[in-house]
Motif scaffolding. Structure first.
Motif, PDB file in Angstrom:
ATOM      1  N   TYR A 175       1.045  -1.224   0.044  1.00 20.98           N
ATOM      2  CA  TYR A 175      -0.014  -0.004   0.082  1.00 20.98           C
ATOM      3  C   TYR A 175       0.716   0.963  -0.074  1.00 20.98           C
ATOM      4  O   TYR A 175       0.557   2.197  -0.743  1.00 20.98           O
ATOM      5  CB  TYR A 175      -0.860  -0.113   1.310  1.00 20.98           C
ATOM      6  CG  TYR A 175      -1.991   1.137   1.448  1.00 20.98           C
ATOM      7  CD1 TYR A 175      -3.280   1.069   0.743  1.00 20.98           C
ATOM      8  CD2 TYR A 175      -1.425   2.367   1.708  1.00 20.98           C
ATOM      9  CE1 TYR A 175      -4.164   2.213   0.855  1.00 20.98           C
ATOM     10  CE2 TYR A 175      -2.373   3.334   2.027  1.00 20.98           C
ATOM     11  CZ  TYR A 175      -3.435   3.224   1.412  1.00 20.98           C
ATOM     12  OH  TYR A 175      -4.419   4.408   1.491  1.00 20.98           O
ATOM     13  N   LEU A 176       1.915   1.335   0.870  1.00 22.80           N
ATOM     14  CA  LEU A 176       2.738   2.373   1.069  1.00 22.80           C
ATOM     15  C   LEU A 176       3.518   2.562  -0.256  1.00 22.80           C
ATOM     16  O   LEU A 176       3.897   3.799  -0.693  1.00 22.80           O
ATOM     17  CB  LEU A 176       3.745   2.260   2.242  1.00 22.80           C
ATOM     18  CG  LEU A 176       4.749   3.336   2.454  1.00 22.80           C
ATOM     19  CD1 LEU A 176       4.005   4.794   2.928  1.00 22.80           C
ATOM     20  CD2 LEU A 176       5.624   3.002   3.545  1.00 22.80           C
ATOM     21  N   ALA A 177       4.198   1.506  -0.992  1.00 19.77           N
ATOM     22  CA  ALA A 177       4.748   1.703  -2.233  1.00 19.77           C
ATOM     23  C   ALA A 177       3.947   2.343  -3.285  1.00 19.77           C
ATOM     24  O   ALA A 177       4.403   2.979  -4.009  1.00 19.77           O
ATOM     25  CB  ALA A 177       5.537   0.125  -2.628  1.00 19.77           C
ATOM     26  N   ASP A 178       2.629   1.872  -3.434  1.00 19.91           N
ATOM     27  CA  ASP A 178       1.908   2.475  -4.377  1.00 19.91           C
ATOM     28  C   ASP A 178       1.626   3.667  -4.260  1.00 19.91           C
ATOM     29  O   ASP A 178       1.640   4.725  -5.015  1.00 19.91           O
ATOM     30  CB  ASP A 178       0.404   1.596  -4.252  1.00 19.91           C
ATOM     31  CG  ASP A 178       0.405   0.210  -4.718  1.00 19.91           C
ATOM     32  OD1 ASP A 178       1.293   0.015  -5.568  1.00 19.91           O
ATOM     33  OD2 ASP A 178      -0.541  -0.313  -4.458  1.00 19.91           O
ATOM     34  N   ARG A 179       1.529   4.505  -2.933  1.00 22.82           N
ATOM     35  CA  ARG A 179       1.284   5.851  -2.574  1.00 22.82           C
ATOM     36  C   ARG A 179       2.441   6.546  -2.760  1.00 22.82           C
ATOM     37  O   ARG A 179       2.525   7.666  -3.393  1.00 22.82           O
ATOM     38  CB  ARG A 179       0.766   5.887  -1.045  1.00 22.82           C
ATOM     39  CG  ARG A 179      -0.639   5.527  -0.838  1.00 22.82           C
ATOM     40  CD  ARG A 179      -1.580   6.533  -1.577  1.00 22.82           C
ATOM     41  NE  ARG A 179      -1.772   7.719  -0.805  1.00 22.82           N
ATOM     42  CZ  ARG A 179      -1.384   8.831  -1.448  1.00 22.82           C
ATOM     43  NH1 ARG A 179      -1.187   8.993  -2.743  1.00 22.82           N
ATOM     44  NH2 ARG A 179      -1.577   9.996  -0.907  1.00 22.82           N
ATOM     45  N   LEU A 180       3.646   5.908  -2.555  1.00 22.04           N
ATOM     46  CA  LEU A 180       5.018   6.839  -2.816  1.00 22.04           C
ATOM     47  C   LEU A 180       5.335   6.833  -4.082  1.00 22.04           C
ATOM     48  O   LEU A 180       5.652   8.183  -4.550  1.00 22.04           O
ATOM     49  CB  LEU A 180       6.047   6.068  -2.123  1.00 22.04           C
ATOM     50  CG  LEU A 180       5.854   6.096  -0.506  1.00 22.04           C
ATOM     51  CD1 LEU A 180       7.055   5.255   0.062  1.00 22.04           C
ATOM     52  CD2 LEU A 180       6.162   7.435  -0.015  1.00 22.04           C
ATOM     53  N   SER A 181       4.920   5.986  -4.750  1.00 24.16           N
ATOM     54  CA  SER A 181       5.194   5.760  -6.081  1.00 24.16           C
ATOM     55  C   SER A 181       4.230   7.103  -6.873  1.00 24.16           C
ATOM     56  O   SER A 181       4.929   7.663  -7.853  1.00 24.16           O
ATOM     57  CB  SER A 181       4.714   4.532  -7.012  1.00 24.16           C
ATOM     58  OG  SER A 181       4.899   4.608  -8.373  1.00 24.16           O
ATOM     59  N   GLU A 182       3.015   7.239  -6.523  1.00 26.53           N
ATOM     60  CA  GLU A 182       2.130   7.860  -7.138  1.00 26.53           C
ATOM     61  C   GLU A 182       2.569   9.253  -6.833  1.00 26.53           C
ATOM     62  O   GLU A 182       2.627  10.423  -7.658  1.00 26.53           O
ATOM     63  CB  GLU A 182       0.733   7.780  -6.484  1.00 26.53           C
ATOM     64  CG  GLU A 182      -0.397   8.921  -6.814  1.00 26.53           C
ATOM     65  CD  GLU A 182      -1.613   8.566  -6.127  1.00 26.53           C
ATOM     66  OE1 GLU A 182      -2.433   9.436  -6.368  1.00 26.53           O
ATOM     67  OE2 GLU A 182      -1.762   7.775  -5.293  1.00 26.53           O
ATOM     68  N   ILE A 183       3.084   9.727  -5.530  1.00 26.56           N
ATOM     69  CA  ILE A 183       3.301  11.185  -5.190  1.00 26.56           C
ATOM     70  C   ILE A 183       4.735  11.355  -5.832  1.00 26.56           C
ATOM     71  O   ILE A 183       5.042  12.508  -6.177  1.00 26.56           O
ATOM     72  CB  ILE A 183       3.582  10.999  -3.512  1.00 26.56           C
ATOM     73  CG1 ILE A 183       2.256  10.933  -3.047  1.00 26.56           C
ATOM     74  CG2 ILE A 183       4.314  12.226  -2.983  1.00 26.56           C
ATOM     75  CD1 ILE A 183       2.325  10.607  -1.358  1.00 26.56           C
ATOM     76  N   LEU A 184       5.577  10.580  -5.731  1.00 23.19           N
ATOM     77  CA  LEU A 184       6.833  10.880  -6.490  1.00 23.19           C
ATOM     78  C   LEU A 184       6.944  11.263  -7.996  1.00 23.19           C
ATOM     79  O   LEU A 184       7.625  11.812  -8.255  1.00 23.19           O
ATOM     80  CB  LEU A 184       8.093   9.914  -6.074  1.00 23.19           C
ATOM     81  CG  LEU A 184       8.208   9.508  -4.613  1.00 23.19           C
ATOM     82  CD1 LEU A 184       9.170   8.356  -4.374  1.00 23.19           C
ATOM     83  CD2 LEU A 184       8.741  10.812  -3.930  1.00 23.19           C
TER      84      LEU A 184
END
Length: 310
Positions: A175-184
């Motif tokens: 879940y965190l990897a998906d959100r970080l990927s989106e933000i970055l």
């Protein structure tokens, strides 16, 4: 507790906070300041008595804290607070969204353990100011297990949309990897610094999402990582050159932040001595470390503020 309600970090409709006191930065020797903490001057307490006590405090530094604490309601704890919160509150202005989007930014990632807060902080330099854009995550079930006041504070931040509750009892790496990927991906991120402890799996997941290894840099949690950005950060707060858009979570963490100093005068955040969570400040300092490392001169952004341990 009263201040947490006044600063909108906690909601309690059964508690009405009214605080009579001098602000931390106000001159304790100024008689006009005394009235702020003593609305009953001339009745319950005389001005002559306060004058006598003030003269005693002026001639005896050991008594100064006593006078300021008991008669001015100023916080005078022995633990040094390094971030001047009255200056922090003056840095709440937002920045033009178009300029923000155009600017390069550097990131810092402070990963949590199972029930703590994970923080990502993006730092850009716009119009002579360091603009901080923070993101916070916390496991949903860990919030439910916290005690009343602490839980209320976290729930308030979630209501404000400034902490994102993630499913489960611990931070879900996917879940965190998906959100970080989106933000970055959405931001013009040059590099992201991170604490290598317990981060291998997340970095691998980010790589699987197409984010290159060179985007990330390990930053050990040492004096060498934090000293220069921490000192510059405090100087920029004092010089009014930080912009945080009045983020309540980041303010809470700034007010919690304590520090450690070595024999050479180098400083770094100290999570063990801090009043509560400081993950957002650590993430911000990691981002500033990368900016300092990759840009030859940021002297224009540092401002006239100097480092004072309050």
């Amino acid at each position: 507790y009263a201040m947490s309600i006044i600063n909108e970090m906690h909601v309690d409709h059964s508690f009405y906070p009214v605080i009579f006191g001098a602000a931390p930065h106000e001159d304790w020797t100024d008689e006009t300041v005394w009235a702020k903490a003593n609305p009953s001057i001339g009745q319950a307490i005389s001005i002559d008595y306060l004058r006598t006590e003030a003269e005693k405090a002026k001639s005896n530094p050991a008594y100064e804290n006593t006078f300021r604490n008991l008669h001015l309601n100023q916080w005078t704890e022995q633990q040094k607070r390094i971030i001047p919160m009255h200056r922090w509150d003056e840095c709440a202005n937002d920045v033009d969204a178009d300029k923000l989007q155009e600017a390069d930014c550097y990131g810092g990632l402070d990963l949590s353990s199972t029930r703590d807060i994970t923080a990502l902080s993006l730092v850009r330099y716009v119009d002579g100011n360091a603009v901080i854009t923070p993101f916070f995550w916390m496991p949903e079930q860990s919030i439910e297990g916290r005690l009343g006041y602490e839980r209320g504070t976290i729930e308030r931040f979630i209501e404000l949309g400034q902490i994102e509750a993630t499913p489960g009892s611990e931070i879900d790496a996917i879940y965190l990897a998906d959100r970080l990927s989106e933000i970055l991906t959405e931001n013009n991120v040059m590099c992201v610094g991170y604490d290598p402890w317990n981060a291998t799996a997340l970095i691998q997941l980010l790589a699987e999402r197409g984010l290159p290894d060179k985007l990330f840099k390990k930053l050990p949690q040492t004096f060498s990582t934090y000293n220069e950005p921490f000192k510059r950060f405090v100087g920029m707060v004092e010089g009014g050159k930080i912009r945080h858009n009045d983020n309540k979570v980041l303010r809470w963490m700034a007010s919690n932040c304590s520090h450690r100093e070595d024999a050479s005068g180098n400083i770094r955040p100290d999570k063990g001595k801090s009043a509560d969570k400081i993950d957002g400040i650590c993430a911000t300092l990691m981002a500033m470390n990368l900016q300092i490392t990759n840009v030859n001169d940021i002297s224009d952004f540092v401002g006239s503020g100097s480092l004072h341990l309050l």
